[in-house]
Design a protein around this motif. Structure first.
Motif, PDB file in Angstrom:
ATOM      1  N   ILE A   1      -3.585  34.078 -58.994  1.00 16.96           N
ATOM      2  CA  ILE A   1      -5.013  34.771 -59.171  1.00 16.96           C
ATOM      3  C   ILE A   1      -5.490  34.905 -60.624  1.00 16.96           C
ATOM      4  O   ILE A   1      -6.869  34.860 -60.725  1.00 16.96           O
ATOM      5  N   ILE A   2      -4.899  34.664 -61.540  1.00 17.37           N
ATOM      6  CA  ILE A   2      -5.342  34.518 -62.865  1.00 17.37           C
ATOM      7  C   ILE A   2      -6.115  33.092 -63.073  1.00 17.37           C
ATOM      8  O   ILE A   2      -7.043  33.250 -63.449  1.00 17.37           O
TER       9      ILE A   2
ATOM     10  N   ALA B   1     -11.372  30.302 -63.257  1.00 12.95           N
ATOM     11  CA  ALA B   1     -12.222  29.064 -62.618  1.00 12.95           C
ATOM     12  C   ALA B   1     -13.356  29.913 -61.969  1.00 12.95           C
ATOM     13  O   ALA B   1     -14.431  29.166 -62.346  1.00 12.95           O
ATOM     14  N   GLU B   2     -13.480  31.053 -61.495  1.00  9.14           N
ATOM     15  CA  GLU B   2     -14.819  31.840 -61.198  1.00  9.14           C
ATOM     16  C   GLU B   2     -15.534  31.925 -62.646  1.00  9.14           C
ATOM     17  O   GLU B   2     -16.703  31.793 -62.517  1.00  9.14           O
TER      18      GLU B   2
ATOM     19  N   PRO C   1     -12.043  32.284 -70.385  1.00  9.37           N
ATOM     20  CA  PRO C   1     -11.045  32.689 -69.620  1.00  9.37           C
ATOM     21  C   PRO C   1     -10.132  33.874 -70.105  1.00  9.37           C
ATOM     22  O   PRO C   1     -10.154  34.467 -71.068  1.00  9.37           O
ATOM     23  N   LEU C   2      -9.529  34.708 -69.110  1.00 10.88           N
ATOM     24  CA  LEU C   2      -8.990  35.816 -69.517  1.00 10.88           C
ATOM     25  C   LEU C   2      -7.570  35.448 -69.738  1.00 10.88           C
ATOM     26  O   LEU C   2      -6.701  34.269 -69.158  1.00 10.88           O
ATOM     27  N   THR C   3      -6.584  36.167 -70.606  1.00 11.71           N
ATOM     28  CA  THR C   3      -5.110  36.007 -70.972  1.00 11.71           C
ATOM     29  C   THR C   3      -4.408  36.803 -70.514  1.00 11.71           C
ATOM     30  O   THR C   3      -4.905  38.081 -70.184  1.00 11.71           O
TER      31      THR C   3
ATOM     32  N   ALA D   1     -17.913  41.904 -60.067  1.00 13.16           N
ATOM     33  CA  ALA D   1     -18.477  42.181 -61.102  1.00 13.16           C
ATOM     34  C   ALA D   1     -17.379  42.304 -62.168  1.00 13.16           C
ATOM     35  O   ALA D   1     -17.500  41.985 -63.317  1.00 13.16           O
ATOM     36  N   ASN D   2     -16.149  42.943 -61.723  1.00 11.54           N
ATOM     37  CA  ASN D   2     -15.201  43.073 -62.679  1.00 11.54           C
ATOM     38  C   ASN D   2     -14.524  41.788 -63.042  1.00 11.54           C
ATOM     39  O   ASN D   2     -14.152  41.482 -64.226  1.00 11.54           O
ATOM     40  N   LEU D   3     -14.611  40.967 -62.017  1.00 13.56           N
ATOM     41  CA  LEU D   3     -13.952  39.469 -62.198  1.00 13.56           C
ATOM     42  C   LEU D   3     -14.678  38.833 -63.420  1.00 13.56           C
ATOM     43  O   LEU D   3     -14.154  38.031 -63.697  1.00 13.56           O
ATOM     44  N   LEU D   4     -16.111  39.133 -63.399  1.00 13.74           N
ATOM     45  CA  LEU D   4     -16.820  38.110 -64.106  1.00 13.74           C
ATOM     46  C   LEU D   4     -17.573  38.987 -65.375  1.00 13.74           C
ATOM     47  O   LEU D   4     -18.370  38.551 -65.910  1.00 13.74           O
TER      48      LEU D   4
END
Length: 331
Positions: free
Chosen positions: A191-192, A197-198, A206-208, A290-293
């Motif tokens: 998932i991370i 990737a998105e 990237p998110l850590t 919107a949260n993902l990005l």
């Protein structure tokens, strides 16, 4: 009778570990896996106490299958680059497996206690823990759930032996619950990876991974599954912000003499079978996407809980929680 004693001695792998030794099976397992070896004289010394450096080396090789890569820079003032355990200890600190003592030292030659060992083992194998006091109790509770604690370990301050270490590793790696947890960890990492990737597609960093965000997400996933609800707010009215704060996410910044601001977010899903499916669900939903990005977020934690049989008439698969956060500090 004499023949029986002779046969047991012949089958023993180490001269000081007879087959009737309580840790014999575990010691043979870690030897076969190349995790812990014996001494040149053919002994294992199962009752010998193990220090913090030795323990860390064994656990790191157990999870990596090999020594860590070279490390640059000093990680503790009492861990020097020329010492044999340097790379192991510094790797463990970099991966947030260990943190050392309040005075900043690691104390590598000090015998490791049951409490310290429980924390290192739980962090190394990425076992899910829930907040609790005193500091070591969540780690001990998690190992107890896996039946990973040898019966000889009773007091948190008790020093650990080589035989007890072998027993802990053997019980964890052989546990069905651990195998399920490992599958969850794989899905969490997927998932991370899918999320990053998105984000990469539109030029976002990237998110850590953050352990506090994961603890909050995992606790909420399990709570929703157990009490059969599906909401960002618990039945008691705890929002995602309150839950994430309660996980300790902001605690380390509490005493910072600076201006602080933070951002927190959460995505939920229920019924998907794979990480790929749940990411697709979130990407196709504008508020979740919107949260993902969201450009503000810098950290992430994932929670997963399997839907129980009594709910399978309505849902199958898993409950999924994705927690996001960022803490901004300004002098």
């Amino acid at each position: 009778m004499t023949l029986g004693v002779w046969a047991n001695a012949a089958l023993a792998i180490f001269s000081d570990v007879p087959l009737q030794h309580p840790n014999a099976k575990a010691i043979e397992f870690v030897r076969e896996q190349g995790i812990v070896n014996g001494y040149p004289d053919g002994t294992f010394k199962p009752n010998q106490l193990i220090n913090r450096a030795e323990f860390t080396k064994i656990i790191i090789e157990a999870i990596l299958g090999q020594p860590p890569l070279e490390h640059a820079g000093q990680c503790f003032p009492d861990v020097e680059s020329e010492q044999w355990f340097y790379a192991y200890v510094c790797y463990a600190k970099r991966m947030e497996i260990i943190s050392g003592f309040p005075d900043g030292t690691f104390k590598p030659t000090q015998n490791i206690t049951f409490a310290e060992a429980a924390k290192i083992v739980a962090n190394s194998f990425k076992l899910s823990t829930k907040p609790g006091e005193p500091w070591y109790q969540p780690f001990i509770d998690t190992l107890r759930k896996l039946n990973a604690i040898p019966p000889t370990l009773i007091e948190p301050t008790q020093s650990l032996t080589r035989g007890e270490l072998a027993e802990m590793i053997y019980r964890i790696l052989g546990s069905e619950q651990f195998q399920a947890d490992q599958a969850f960890q794989t899905s969490k990492q997927q998932i991370i990876d899918f999320t990053n990737a998105e984000r990469q597609k539109i030029g976002l960093p990237p998110l850590t991974y953050n352990s506090f965000l994961e603890a909050s997400a995992q606790s909420h996933a399990e709570d929703m599954q157990k009490r059969d609800y599906f909401s960002h707010e618990t039945p008691e009215g705890l929002s995602e912000e309150k839950r994430i704060k309660a996980s300790g996410y902001l605690d380390k910044f509490e005493n910072c003499p600076c201006n602080k601001s933070y951002a927190i977010g959460e995505n939920l899903a229920k019924g998907q079978l794979t990480a790929e499916e749940v990411i697709e669900t979130w990407i196709n939903s504008p508020p979740h996407k919107a949260n993902l990005l969201h450009p503000t977020f810098s950290e992430i934690g994932i929670g997963i809980s399997k839907i129980t049989e009594e709910n399978e008439g309505i849902f199958e698969g898993f409950v999924w929680v994705q927690n996001f956060g960022k803490v901004q500090l300004e002098q």
